[in-house]
Design a protein around this motif. Structure first.
Motif, PDB file in Angstrom:
ATOM      1  N   VAL A   1       0.851  -1.187   0.000  1.00 49.17           N
ATOM      2  CA  VAL A   1       0.000   0.000   0.000  1.00 49.17           C
ATOM      3  C   VAL A   1       0.889   1.240   0.000  1.00 49.17           C
ATOM      4  CG1 VAL A   1      -1.702   1.324   1.303  1.00 49.17           C
ATOM      5  CG2 VAL A   1      -1.874  -1.177   1.190  1.00 49.17           C
ATOM      6  N   GLN A   2       0.550   2.173  -0.882  1.00 45.07           N
ATOM      7  CA  GLN A   2       1.262   3.448  -0.918  1.00 45.07           C
ATOM      8  C   GLN A   2       0.253   4.563  -0.657  1.00 45.07           C
ATOM      9  OE1 GLN A   2       1.662   1.284  -3.877  1.00 45.07           O
ATOM     10  NE2 GLN A   2       3.160   0.289  -2.541  1.00 45.07           N
ATOM     11  N   LEU A   3       0.680   5.533   0.154  1.00 41.39           N
ATOM     12  CA  LEU A   3      -0.179   6.649   0.523  1.00 41.39           C
ATOM     13  C   LEU A   3       0.556   7.949   0.273  1.00 41.39           C
ATOM     14  CD1 LEU A   3      -1.368   5.198   3.938  1.00 41.39           C
ATOM     15  CD2 LEU A   3      -2.682   5.223   1.812  1.00 41.39           C
ATOM     16  N   GLN A   4      -0.132   8.913  -0.317  1.00 44.00           N
ATOM     17  CA  GLN A   4       0.465  10.207  -0.631  1.00 44.00           C
ATOM     18  C   GLN A   4      -0.477  11.303  -0.149  1.00 44.00           C
ATOM     19  OE1 GLN A   4       3.481  10.632  -2.328  1.00 44.00           O
ATOM     20  NE2 GLN A   4       3.351  12.849  -2.168  1.00 44.00           N
ATOM     21  N   ALA A   5      -0.067  12.015   0.889  1.00 48.07           N
ATOM     22  CA  ALA A   5      -0.884  13.088   1.450  1.00 48.07           C
ATOM     23  C   ALA A   5      -0.549  14.416   0.785  1.00 48.07           C
ATOM     24  CB  ALA A   5      -0.661  13.193   2.951  1.00 48.07           C
ATOM     25  N   SER A   6      -1.556  15.263   0.651  1.00 44.70           N
ATOM     26  CA  SER A   6      -1.358  16.594   0.074  1.00 44.70           C
ATOM     27  C   SER A   6      -2.459  17.524   0.568  1.00 44.70           C
ATOM     28  CB  SER A   6      -1.380  16.520  -1.456  1.00 44.70           C
ATOM     29  OG  SER A   6      -2.637  16.057  -1.917  1.00 44.70           O
ATOM     30  N   GLY A   7      -2.286  18.819   0.278  1.00 44.91           N
ATOM     31  CA  GLY A   7      -3.333  19.783   0.593  1.00 44.91           C
ATOM     32  C   GLY A   7      -3.071  20.672   1.782  1.00 44.91           C
ATOM     33  N   GLY A   8      -1.970  20.455   2.475  1.00 45.45           N
ATOM     34  CA  GLY A   8      -1.668  21.296   3.625  1.00 45.45           C
ATOM     35  C   GLY A   8      -1.319  22.719   3.203  1.00 45.45           C
ATOM     36  N   GLY A   9      -1.209  23.598   4.191  1.00 42.51           N
ATOM     37  CA  GLY A   9      -0.863  24.975   3.898  1.00 42.51           C
ATOM     38  C   GLY A   9      -1.035  25.861   5.108  1.00 42.51           C
ATOM     39  N   LEU A  10      -0.983  27.154   4.860  1.00 40.17           N
ATOM     40  CA  LEU A  10      -1.141  28.161   5.908  1.00 40.17           C
ATOM     41  C   LEU A  10      -2.527  28.783   5.777  1.00 40.17           C
ATOM     42  CD1 LEU A  10      -0.009  30.054   8.130  1.00 40.17           C
ATOM     43  CD2 LEU A  10       0.900  31.479   6.272  1.00 40.17           C
ATOM     44  N   ALA A  96      -2.845   7.131   7.050  1.00 39.16           N
ATOM     45  CA  ALA A  96      -2.353   5.805   7.387  1.00 39.16           C
ATOM     46  C   ALA A  96      -3.407   4.761   7.059  1.00 39.16           C
ATOM     47  CB  ALA A  96      -1.990   5.740   8.867  1.00 39.16           C
ATOM     48  N   ALA A  97      -2.960   3.561   6.760  1.00 32.43           N
ATOM     49  CA  ALA A  97      -3.867   2.465   6.430  1.00 32.43           C
ATOM     50  C   ALA A  97      -3.616   1.277   7.354  1.00 32.43           C
ATOM     51  CB  ALA A  97      -3.685   2.032   4.975  1.00 32.43           C
ATOM     52  N   ALA A  98      -4.713   0.716   7.848  1.00 22.45           N
ATOM     53  CA  ALA A  98      -4.646  -0.466   8.713  1.00 22.45           C
ATOM     54  C   ALA A  98      -5.257  -1.652   7.977  1.00 22.45           C
ATOM     55  CB  ALA A  98      -5.403  -0.212  10.009  1.00 22.45           C
ATOM     56  N   MET A  99      -4.521  -2.743   7.918  1.00 22.25           N
ATOM     57  CA  MET A  99      -4.970  -3.914   7.157  1.00 22.25           C
ATOM     58  C   MET A  99      -5.735  -4.920   8.011  1.00 22.25           C
ATOM     59  SD  MET A  99      -3.718  -2.667   4.511  1.00 22.25           S
ATOM     60  CE  MET A  99      -4.033  -3.898   3.254  1.00 22.25           C
ATOM     61  N   SER A 109      -2.285   4.548  16.777  1.00 23.07           N
ATOM     62  CA  SER A 109      -1.336   4.595  15.660  1.00 23.07           C
ATOM     63  C   SER A 109      -0.674   3.247  15.430  1.00 23.07           C
ATOM     64  CB  SER A 109      -0.293   5.675  15.904  1.00 23.07           C
ATOM     65  OG  SER A 109       0.452   5.399  17.078  1.00 23.07           O
ATOM     66  N   GLY A 110      -0.542   2.445  16.478  1.00 26.77           N
ATOM     67  CA  GLY A 110       0.092   1.140  16.344  1.00 26.77           C
ATOM     68  C   GLY A 110      -0.685   0.156  15.501  1.00 26.77           C
ATOM     69  N   ALA A 111      -1.958   0.460  15.244  1.00 23.14           N
ATOM     70  CA  ALA A 111      -2.781  -0.443  14.440  1.00 23.14           C
ATOM     71  C   ALA A 111      -2.560  -0.258  12.946  1.00 23.14           C
ATOM     72  CB  ALA A 111      -4.254  -0.216  14.769  1.00 23.14           C
ATOM     73  N   TYR A 112      -1.823   0.759  12.567  1.00 23.21           N
ATOM     74  CA  TYR A 112      -1.672   1.108  11.145  1.00 23.21           C
ATOM     75  C   TYR A 112      -0.306   0.674  10.635  1.00 23.21           C
ATOM     76  CZ  TYR A 112      -5.977   3.607  11.800  1.00 23.21           C
ATOM     77  OH  TYR A 112      -7.292   3.904  12.071  1.00 23.21           O
ATOM     78  N   GLU A 113      -0.303  -0.069   9.550  1.00 24.35           N
ATOM     79  CA  GLU A 113       0.943  -0.604   8.990  1.00 24.35           C
ATOM     80  C   GLU A 113       1.570   0.321   7.949  1.00 24.35           C
ATOM     81  OE1 GLU A 113      -1.963  -2.214   9.092  1.00 24.35           O
ATOM     82  OE2 GLU A 113      -1.719  -4.283   9.779  1.00 24.35           O
ATOM     83  N   TYR A 114       0.758   1.131   7.292  1.00 25.26           N
ATOM     84  CA  TYR A 114       1.257   1.952   6.198  1.00 25.26           C
ATOM     85  C   TYR A 114       0.978   3.425   6.477  1.00 25.26           C
ATOM     86  CZ  TYR A 114       1.414  -2.562   3.872  1.00 25.26           C
ATOM     87  OH  TYR A 114       1.687  -3.867   3.556  1.00 25.26           O
ATOM     88  N   TRP A 115       1.970   4.259   6.158  1.00 24.81           N
ATOM     89  CA  TRP A 115       1.879   5.689   6.444  1.00 24.81           C
ATOM     90  C   TRP A 115       2.301   6.494   5.233  1.00 24.81           C
ATOM     91  CZ3 TRP A 115       0.220   7.729  11.131  1.00 24.81           C
ATOM     92  CH2 TRP A 115      -0.023   6.786  12.150  1.00 24.81           C
ATOM     93  N   GLY A 116       1.625   7.609   5.024  1.00 23.24           N
ATOM     94  CA  GLY A 116       2.043   8.579   4.026  1.00 23.24           C
ATOM     95  C   GLY A 116       3.117   9.481   4.595  1.00 23.24           C
ATOM     96  N   GLN A 117       3.594  10.411   3.802  1.00 23.24           N
ATOM     97  CA  GLN A 117       4.757  11.213   4.174  1.00 23.24           C
ATOM     98  C   GLN A 117       4.399  12.425   5.024  1.00 23.24           C
ATOM     99  OE1 GLN A 117       3.040  11.724   1.575  1.00 23.24           O
ATOM    100  NE2 GLN A 117       3.191  13.849   0.955  1.00 23.24           N
TER     101      GLN A 117
END
Length: 125
Positions: A1-10, A96-99, A109-117
């Protein structure tokens, strides 16, 4: 699983932002996909989660009524609509994604195996 987060800002206090998390790979096998955040000097904390198949949503008390988590019908992208932002919402936001997680562990947070940046959200007062 790949995760890509976006949309942040000020953004100014009271404003809105929408974060996106593009998911690929075996994402359709995920039990839940969630947003966590981490402010400087603080531990990573749960924000919201969505059960990937059924769409049920779960929120931290601190964001309930202000943030909305959702996903598209193709189950390839997750969103976090953030309204009425406060300076204390300032943090790096991670998807994050939990399988294998069960509902009672969705906020851990420990339940999630995959994390975005991560994507930075800064709310000015």
């Amino acid at each position: 699983v790949q995760l890509q987060a976006s949309g942040g800002g000020l953004v100014e206090a009271g404003g809105s932002l929408r974060l996106s998390c593009a998911a690929s790979g075996r994402i359709n096998s995920a039990r839940a996909v969630a947003w966590f955040r981490q402010a400087p000097g603080r531990e990573r904390e749960f924000v919201a989660a969505i059960k990937w198949s059924g769409g049920h949503t779960y929120y931290a008390n601190s964001v309930k009524g202000r943030f909305t988590i959702s996903r598209n019908n193709a189950k390839t992208t997750m969103y976090l609509q953030m309204n009425s932002l406060k300076p204390e919402d300032t943090a790096v936001y991670y998807c994050a994604a939990a399988m294998h997680a069960i509902v009672s562990s969705f906020s851990s947070s420990g339940a999630y195996e995959y994390w975005g940046q991560g994507t930075q959200v800064t709310v000015s007062s």
